[in-house]
Design a protein around this motif. Structure first.
Motif, short mmCIF file in Angstrom:
data_model
loop_
_atom_site.label_atom_id
_atom_site.label_comp_id
_atom_site.label_asym_id
_atom_site.label_seq_id
_atom_site.Cartn_x
_atom_site.Cartn_y
_atom_site.Cartn_z
N TYR A 1 0.85 -1.20 0.00
CA TYR A 1 0.00 0.00 0.00
C TYR A 1 0.88 1.25 0.00
N TRP A 2 0.39 2.29 -0.67
CA TRP A 2 1.16 3.51 -0.86
C TRP A 2 0.29 4.74 -0.62
N MET A 3 0.88 5.77 -0.03
CA MET A 3 0.25 7.09 -0.01
C MET A 3 0.74 7.81 -1.26
N VAL A 4 -0.19 8.37 -2.01
CA VAL A 4 0.09 8.87 -3.36
C VAL A 4 -0.33 10.32 -3.48
N ARG A 5 0.49 11.09 -4.22
CA ARG A 5 0.15 12.51 -4.47
C ARG A 5 0.69 12.90 -5.83
N GLU A 6 -0.20 13.38 -6.70
CA GLU A 6 0.24 13.85 -8.01
C GLU A 6 0.96 15.19 -7.87
N LEU A 7 2.11 15.32 -8.50
CA LEU A 7 2.91 16.53 -8.43
C LEU A 7 2.57 17.48 -9.58
N ASP A 8 3.01 18.72 -9.46
CA ASP A 8 2.68 19.72 -10.47
C ASP A 8 3.25 19.39 -11.84
N ASP A 9 4.35 18.63 -11.88
CA ASP A 9 4.95 18.30 -13.18
C ASP A 9 4.29 17.09 -13.86
N GLY A 10 3.22 16.56 -13.24
CA GLY A 10 2.51 15.45 -13.84
C GLY A 10 2.98 14.09 -13.40
N SER A 11 4.10 14.02 -12.68
CA SER A 11 4.53 12.74 -12.11
C SER A 11 3.77 12.50 -10.81
N VAL A 12 3.95 11.31 -10.25
CA VAL A 12 3.21 10.94 -9.04
C VAL A 12 4.19 10.54 -7.95
N GLU A 13 4.07 11.19 -6.80
CA GLU A 13 4.91 10.87 -5.64
C GLU A 13 4.27 9.74 -4.86
N VAL A 14 5.06 8.71 -4.56
CA VAL A 14 4.55 7.57 -3.80
C VAL A 14 5.41 7.35 -2.56
N GLN A 15 4.76 7.00 -1.47
CA GLN A 15 5.44 6.70 -0.21
C GLN A 15 4.78 5.47 0.40
N ALA A 16 5.57 4.46 0.70
CA ALA A 16 5.02 3.20 1.21
C ALA A 16 4.39 3.38 2.57
N LEU A 17 3.33 2.61 2.84
CA LEU A 17 2.78 2.53 4.19
C LEU A 17 3.56 1.46 4.95
N ASN A 18 3.85 1.72 6.21
CA ASN A 18 4.59 0.73 7.00
C ASN A 18 3.64 -0.32 7.57
N LYS A 19 4.15 -1.16 8.46
CA LYS A 19 3.34 -2.25 9.00
C LYS A 19 2.18 -1.76 9.84
N SER A 20 2.26 -0.49 10.30
CA SER A 20 1.15 0.10 11.05
C SER A 20 0.18 0.85 10.14
N TYR A 21 0.45 0.80 8.83
CA TYR A 21 -0.39 1.43 7.81
C TYR A 21 -0.40 2.95 7.90
N VAL A 22 0.76 3.53 8.17
CA VAL A 22 0.93 4.98 8.03
C VAL A 22 2.08 5.21 7.05
N PRO A 23 2.06 6.33 6.31
CA PRO A 23 3.14 6.62 5.37
C PRO A 23 4.45 6.82 6.12
N ALA A 24 5.51 6.14 5.66
CA ALA A 24 6.80 6.22 6.35
C ALA A 24 7.91 5.95 5.35
N GLY A 25 9.09 6.50 5.66
CA GLY A 25 10.24 6.24 4.81
C GLY A 25 10.32 7.17 3.61
N PRO A 26 11.21 6.86 2.67
CA PRO A 26 11.47 7.77 1.56
C PRO A 26 10.31 7.87 0.58
N LYS A 27 10.23 9.01 -0.09
CA LYS A 27 9.25 9.23 -1.14
C LYS A 27 9.97 9.14 -2.49
N SER A 28 9.28 8.65 -3.49
CA SER A 28 9.86 8.62 -4.82
C SER A 28 8.80 9.02 -5.83
#
Length: 251
Positions: free
Chosen positions: A39-66
């Motif tokens: 599972y990922w927390m997702v946000r579309e960026l202004d340049d049209g790409s999409v930023e994704v950040q993994a949810l951890n075992k507690s189901y909250v966004p954690a760690g690096p964004k790509s």
């Protein structure tokens, strides 16, 4: 979740999405395939790409964004709105509440209550910047420098700790390292910050203060010179530099 429009007039993509990958286990005739879901927390960026950040075992966004390009995102990720509402949002809210209670307790001087709340938050997200800063400051306020150093070691390796959104806590933490007599840690901390923002005169000023308290006047003067080159109107840096220059001349 709240949404925002992009330049084309449609709503930007954001929320919780999932991706699946197929893994092979075993060899030869015993090989079998398993499907793993992330599972990922997702946000579309202004340049049209999409930023994704993994949810951890507690189901909250954690760690690096790509960032992934839109074509790849649309082919590999599926929306999970029900999962966000039922699981992710309550966890994020719970995490935020723990940090808020911890900060209020710390400001009120209730350091053991603060420690309890920040530890609860870190049980959900061990890399949470606000909770780590809060716990580190709590330990310094209690004079528990060994525990504070453990938090320092964690924070100094987190890029997110030095981002603008955490500037207030970041500054308070650095100042408290120095005031707690942890000069070496303060210097390493500010040097790490300079890697992220080398043009910040206040970082040079703060690292100069730590060098001064270690008796390293030449390094102190070097950083004050850099601070003044970035902002010639930095009154405190100029006064400090004049004082240090006299000290050096008297050696």
């Amino acid at each position: 979740m709240a949404s925002a429009e992009n330049v084309s007039g449609r709503e930007k993509i954001q929320g919780v999405f999932s991706s699946q990958s197929v893994q092979k286990i075993g060899t030869g005739t015993t090989v079998r395939r398993t499907i793993s879901k992330m599972y990922w927390m997702v946000r579309e960026l202004d340049d049209g790409s999409v930023e994704v950040q993994a949810l951890n075992k507690s189901y909250v966004p954690a760690g690096p964004k790509s960032a992934v390009d839109m074509e790849e995102f649309l082919s590999k990720y599926s929306p999970e709105p029900e999962f966000y509402v039922s699981t992710v949002y309550p966890k994020i809210k719970e995490l935020g509440s723990s940090i808020e209670r911890g900060e209020k307790a710390r400001q009120a001087g209730a350091t053991y209550s603060a420690e309890f709340e920040f530890q609860n938050a870190l049980d959900v997200d061990e890399e949470n910047v606000k909770a780590n800063f809060g716990l580190g400051l709590t330990y310094m306020e209690r004079g528990e420098n060994t525990k504070a150093n453990d938090i320092f070691e964690r924070l100094v390796n987190l890029d997110a700790a030095f981002q603008t959104e955490h500037k207030h806590l970041f500054n308070e933490f650095g100042i408290n390292l120095r005031k707690s007599g942890m000069q070496d840690q303060a210097i390493e901390y500010y040097q790490r910050a300079l890697q992220m923002s080398s043009q910040d005169e206040n970082l040079h000023y703060n690292i100069a203060r730590a060098y001064f308290e270690k008796g390293m006047l030449e390094k102190c003067a070097d950083h004050l010179t850099k601070a003044l080159s970035l902002n010639k109107d930095h009154v405190e840096a100029q006064k400090f530099f004049d004082f240090v220059k006299k000290q050096l001349q008297g050696q």
